[in-house]
Write a protein that holds these residues in place. Sequence first.
Motif, mmCIF file in Angstrom:
data_model
loop_
_atom_site.group_PDB
_atom_site.id
_atom_site.type_symbol
_atom_site.label_atom_id
_atom_site.label_comp_id
_atom_site.label_asym_id
_atom_site.label_seq_id
_atom_site.Cartn_x
_atom_site.Cartn_y
_atom_site.Cartn_z
ATOM 1 N N SER A 1 0.834 -1.202 0.000
ATOM 2 C CA SER A 1 0.000 0.000 0.000
ATOM 3 C C SER A 1 0.865 1.248 0.000
ATOM 4 O O SER A 1 1.953 1.266 0.588
ATOM 5 C CB SER A 1 -0.924 0.037 1.225
ATOM 6 O OG SER A 1 -1.837 -1.041 1.219
ATOM 7 N N ILE B 1 0.211 5.297 0.860
ATOM 8 C CA ILE B 1 -0.700 6.326 1.359
ATOM 9 C C ILE B 1 0.062 7.646 1.365
ATOM 10 O O ILE B 1 1.044 7.805 2.105
ATOM 11 C CB ILE B 1 -1.207 5.991 2.777
ATOM 12 C CG1 ILE B 1 -1.835 4.591 2.796
ATOM 13 C CG2 ILE B 1 -2.213 7.041 3.245
ATOM 14 C CD1 ILE B 1 -2.147 4.085 4.192
ATOM 15 N N ILE C 1 -6.948 7.890 2.191
ATOM 16 C CA ILE C 1 -7.285 6.886 1.181
ATOM 17 C C ILE C 1 -6.018 6.472 0.442
ATOM 18 O O ILE C 1 -5.328 7.310 -0.139
ATOM 19 C CB ILE C 1 -8.316 7.445 0.181
ATOM 20 C CG1 ILE C 1 -9.589 7.878 0.922
ATOM 21 C CG2 ILE C 1 -8.645 6.408 -0.881
ATOM 22 C CD1 ILE C 1 -10.605 8.563 0.031
ATOM 23 N N PRO C 2 -5.666 5.200 0.458
ATOM 24 C CA PRO C 2 -4.437 4.754 -0.210
ATOM 25 C C PRO C 2 -4.499 4.966 -1.723
ATOM 26 O O PRO C 2 -5.528 4.721 -2.352
ATOM 27 C CB PRO C 2 -4.363 3.260 0.123
ATOM 28 C CG PRO C 2 -5.270 3.071 1.306
ATOM 29 C CD PRO C 2 -6.351 4.088 1.154
ATOM 30 N N ASN D 1 -3.876 0.188 -2.719
ATOM 31 C CA ASN D 1 -4.451 -0.388 -1.499
ATOM 32 C C ASN D 1 -4.263 -1.902 -1.454
ATOM 33 O O ASN D 1 -4.913 -2.650 -2.183
ATOM 34 C CB ASN D 1 -5.944 -0.044 -1.445
ATOM 35 C CG ASN D 1 -6.558 -0.331 -0.086
ATOM 36 O OD1 ASN D 1 -5.932 -0.937 0.779
ATOM 37 N ND2 ASN D 1 -7.787 0.104 0.102
ATOM 38 N N ALA D 2 -3.316 -2.341 -0.602
ATOM 39 C CA ALA D 2 -3.101 -3.776 -0.342
ATOM 40 C C ALA D 2 -2.989 -4.585 -1.630
ATOM 41 O O ALA D 2 -3.691 -5.579 -1.828
ATOM 42 C CB ALA D 2 -4.217 -4.317 0.552
ATOM 43 N N ASP E 1 -9.248 3.027 -8.353
ATOM 44 C CA ASP E 1 -9.153 3.635 -7.018
ATOM 45 C C ASP E 1 -8.144 2.910 -6.138
ATOM 46 O O ASP E 1 -8.368 2.706 -4.939
ATOM 47 C CB ASP E 1 -10.525 3.648 -6.342
ATOM 48 C CG ASP E 1 -11.543 4.483 -7.110
ATOM 49 O OD1 ASP E 1 -11.128 5.439 -7.786
ATOM 50 O OD2 ASP E 1 -12.750 4.165 -7.039
ATOM 51 N N GLY E 2 -7.028 2.491 -6.747
ATOM 52 C CA GLY E 2 -5.958 1.854 -5.990
ATOM 53 C C GLY E 2 -6.169 0.397 -5.663
ATOM 54 O O GLY E 2 -5.332 -0.222 -5.009
ATOM 55 N N ILE E 3 -7.271 -0.173 -6.118
ATOM 56 C CA ILE E 3 -7.605 -1.573 -5.799
ATOM 57 C C ILE E 3 -7.543 -2.419 -7.070
ATOM 58 O O ILE E 3 -8.109 -2.035 -8.099
ATOM 59 C CB ILE E 3 -8.999 -1.670 -5.155
ATOM 60 C CG1 ILE E 3 -9.030 -0.878 -3.840
ATOM 61 C CG2 ILE E 3 -9.388 -3.124 -4.913
ATOM 62 C CD1 ILE E 3 -10.406 -0.774 -3.220
#
Length: 359
Positions: A10, A12, A18-19, A22-23, A211-213
């Motif tokens: 991740s 940030i 909000i990352p 993200n993971a 969105d980072g996912i």
Amino acid sequence: MAEVRYEAASRIYPGTEIPAVNALDLDISDGELLVLVGPSGSGKSTALRMLAGLEHVNEGSVHINDVDVTLKPPQDRDIAMVFQNYALYPSMTVAENMGFALKQAKVPKPERAERVKEAARILDLEPYLDRKPKNLSGGQRQRVAMGRAIVRSPQVFLMDEPLSNLDAKLRVQTRTELADLQARLGTTMVYVTHDQVEAMTMGHRVAVLKDGILQQVASPRELYRRPKNRFVAGFIGSPAMNLLDVDRSEGQFRLAGTTIELTAEMASAAKAVDGTTFGVGIRPEHLKFSADDNGIAGEVIVVEALGSESFLHVKVQHEGRDETLVVHEAGDTEFERGDNLKIALDGPVHVFAPNGEAV
């Protein structure tokens, strides 16, 4: 050659909760060309820079060949990166630009010259080795930037939208050359682009971010045929998949007044999902002109004539509102704006649950 692995990685940025990434869990095989794709702000460039050591990893880790490089500086990761802007030294010749990193690493001059010559041969740059960057075309400059990476013989190539400054025709040509080059070198490559056509034509596998996912990672064919969710379905494909909200009534889905026939497996899966409003997706090539009265009535509002194929934008009435369906037709179609026609389904239908996941 190298394997790359993100483990719940991740990033940030300061001042936000909000990352940007993200993971992220992602394995990249030795010798693979993996493309990271997504809209602006999806985290794809950040993920690449985390691998390069240019962005801090707040949580999780990044590995190259089972070595944790999370805290290693960029120069100790044995990677080479090509950026969107070519970043060539204007006062140096092509040969000097390509060999600069080797010179900094104190590689002996004869070996340096040999490696530059070999990279120039691979990239068809031999006639330009004595030229300055200002005397090169955009495509030639981009090949010099790639050559500068190749001479280092890194474990991993990282490409951050390297073709975005080229015109459309040159971009098509250069992406073909780049994919061929990666196949011949066999070096692991992680390639970032916002252009999903570029992603689909180049990648052994494509990782779609939003969105980072990470939304889905699969072969281009798998992404196109079996998108995992509504976002991937709408993002992958050009023109985009037709996506409409449909209310389930008495166990059936109706699109513009026509009942959609589902496979037994899909019907059973949809029945097990709570909620009434589903998404229905149909690729443009899976709609066709219907000569009988059983199809969906519509009016042609735009005709995109592309030579070998045409795309008709057809306005239809769906659940009391105007919607537009894009229909793939032959290049010599005679339909024009204002024509009325009937459309029939001619291929698979995708159904998405109220939460956006594929049924």
